[in-house]
Design a protein around this motif. Structure first.
Motif, PDB file in Angstrom:
ATOM      1  N   MET A   1       0.839  -1.172   0.000  1.00  0.00           N
ATOM      2  CA  MET A   1       0.000   0.000   0.000  1.00  0.00           C
ATOM      3  C   MET A   1       0.893   1.247   0.000  1.00  0.00           C
ATOM      4  O   MET A   1       1.941   1.274   0.633  1.00  0.00           O
ATOM      5  CB  MET A   1      -0.885  -0.004   1.245  1.00  0.00           C
ATOM      6  CG  MET A   1      -1.656   1.277   1.444  1.00  0.00           C
ATOM      7  SD  MET A   1      -2.715   1.252   2.907  1.00  0.00           S
ATOM      8  CE  MET A   1      -1.713   2.191   4.030  1.00  0.00           C
ATOM      9  N   ILE A   2       0.467   2.254  -0.714  1.00  0.00           N
ATOM     10  CA  ILE A   2       1.155   3.541  -0.693  1.00  0.00           C
ATOM     11  C   ILE A   2       0.438   4.441   0.312  1.00  0.00           C
ATOM     12  O   ILE A   2      -0.784   4.579   0.276  1.00  0.00           O
ATOM     13  CB  ILE A   2       1.149   4.204  -2.085  1.00  0.00           C
ATOM     14  CG1 ILE A   2       1.892   3.357  -3.107  1.00  0.00           C
ATOM     15  CG2 ILE A   2       1.729   5.616  -2.017  1.00  0.00           C
ATOM     16  CD1 ILE A   2       3.372   3.181  -2.826  1.00  0.00           C
ATOM     17  N   SER A   3       1.207   5.033   1.188  1.00  0.00           N
ATOM     18  CA  SER A   3       0.670   5.958   2.191  1.00  0.00           C
ATOM     19  C   SER A   3       1.170   7.362   1.887  1.00  0.00           C
ATOM     20  O   SER A   3       2.348   7.561   1.576  1.00  0.00           O
ATOM     21  CB  SER A   3       1.131   5.547   3.587  1.00  0.00           C
ATOM     22  OG  SER A   3       0.827   6.565   4.520  1.00  0.00           O
ATOM     23  N   ILE A  64       4.129   0.836   2.224  1.00  0.00           N
ATOM     24  CA  ILE A  64       3.956   0.055   3.450  1.00  0.00           C
ATOM     25  C   ILE A  64       3.498  -1.330   3.051  1.00  0.00           C
ATOM     26  O   ILE A  64       2.456  -1.493   2.410  1.00  0.00           O
ATOM     27  CB  ILE A  64       2.907   0.712   4.378  1.00  0.00           C
ATOM     28  CG1 ILE A  64       3.359   2.121   4.774  1.00  0.00           C
ATOM     29  CG2 ILE A  64       2.673  -0.159   5.609  1.00  0.00           C
ATOM     30  CD1 ILE A  64       2.357   2.906   5.558  1.00  0.00           C
ATOM     31  N   SER A  65       4.291  -2.332   3.413  1.00  0.00           N
ATOM     32  CA  SER A  65       3.931  -3.702   3.055  1.00  0.00           C
ATOM     33  C   SER A  65       2.730  -4.167   3.857  1.00  0.00           C
ATOM     34  O   SER A  65       2.413  -3.603   4.904  1.00  0.00           O
ATOM     35  CB  SER A  65       5.117  -4.648   3.276  1.00  0.00           C
ATOM     36  OG  SER A  65       5.355  -4.813   4.655  1.00  0.00           O
ATOM     37  N   ASP A  66       2.076  -5.184   3.354  1.00  0.00           N
ATOM     38  CA  ASP A  66       0.897  -5.736   4.040  1.00  0.00           C
ATOM     39  C   ASP A  66       1.243  -6.215   5.439  1.00  0.00           C
ATOM     40  O   ASP A  66       0.398  -6.201   6.338  1.00  0.00           O
ATOM     41  CB  ASP A  66       0.281  -6.878   3.227  1.00  0.00           C
ATOM     42  CG  ASP A  66      -0.338  -6.386   1.938  1.00  0.00           C
ATOM     43  OD1 ASP A  66      -0.704  -5.187   1.861  1.00  0.00           O
ATOM     44  OD2 ASP A  66      -0.463  -7.179   0.995  1.00  0.00           O
ATOM     45  N   ASP A  67       2.486  -6.635   5.645  1.00  0.00           N
ATOM     46  CA  ASP A  67       2.922  -7.125   6.951  1.00  0.00           C
ATOM     47  C   ASP A  67       3.000  -6.013   7.987  1.00  0.00           C
ATOM     48  O   ASP A  67       2.907  -6.262   9.183  1.00  0.00           O
ATOM     49  CB  ASP A  67       4.305  -7.787   6.849  1.00  0.00           C
ATOM     50  CG  ASP A  67       4.267  -9.006   5.947  1.00  0.00           C
ATOM     51  OD1 ASP A  67       3.180  -9.589   5.745  1.00  0.00           O
ATOM     52  OD2 ASP A  67       5.343  -9.384   5.434  1.00  0.00           O
ATOM     53  N   GLU A  68       3.180  -4.764   7.522  1.00  0.00           N
ATOM     54  CA  GLU A  68       3.350  -3.626   8.441  1.00  0.00           C
ATOM     55  C   GLU A  68       2.034  -2.978   8.839  1.00  0.00           C
ATOM     56  O   GLU A  68       2.022  -2.140   9.713  1.00  0.00           O
ATOM     57  CB  GLU A  68       4.258  -2.579   7.792  1.00  0.00           C
ATOM     58  CG  GLU A  68       5.668  -3.052   7.591  1.00  0.00           C
ATOM     59  CD  GLU A  68       6.518  -1.974   6.944  1.00  0.00           C
ATOM     60  OE1 GLU A  68       6.428  -0.806   7.366  1.00  0.00           O
ATOM     61  OE2 GLU A  68       7.269  -2.314   6.025  1.00  0.00           O
ATOM     62  N   LYS A  69       0.959  -3.311   8.180  1.00  0.00           N
ATOM     63  CA  LYS A  69      -0.343  -2.673   8.461  1.00  0.00           C
ATOM     64  C   LYS A  69      -0.825  -2.971   9.854  1.00  0.00           C
ATOM     65  O   LYS A  69      -0.628  -3.923  10.440  1.00  0.00           O
ATOM     66  CB  LYS A  69      -1.404  -3.126   7.470  1.00  0.00           C
ATOM     67  CG  LYS A  69      -1.196  -2.543   6.108  1.00  0.00           C
ATOM     68  CD  LYS A  69      -2.351  -2.957   5.237  1.00  0.00           C
ATOM     69  CE  LYS A  69      -2.131  -2.601   3.808  1.00  0.00           C
ATOM     70  NZ  LYS A  69      -3.190  -3.070   2.970  1.00  0.00           N
TER      71      LYS A  69
END
Length: 69
Positions: A1-3, A64-69
């Motif tokens: 995801m782009i933040s 932001i990777s899916d793991d960091e959400k």
């Protein structure tokens, strides 16, 4: 995801409001809304924000990777 959270911090640091982006720099309110929602925008839009804010891409967006959400 782009933040785009970095964008709002950079704008605050540079003293540029959303109102100024729209009225002074001609940024579309729809583009600002897309960025608030972390939706995709064109590289042209990112480049325009970099020019306005005199900053680098990393000052506007981050991955932001899916793991960091």
């Amino acid at each position: 995801m782009i933040s785009y959270d970095n964008l709002w911090n950079t704008m605050r640091e540079k003293g540029i409001s959303q109102y100024a982006l729209i009225k002074k720099y001609g940024i579309s309110p729809a583009q600002i809304t897309r960025m608030k929602r972390n939706e995709s925008v064109s590289t042209h839009t990112i480049e325009t924000f970099c020019k306005i804010l005199d900053c680098q891409v990393a000052d506007i967006m981050e991955y932001i990777s899916d793991d960091e959400k």
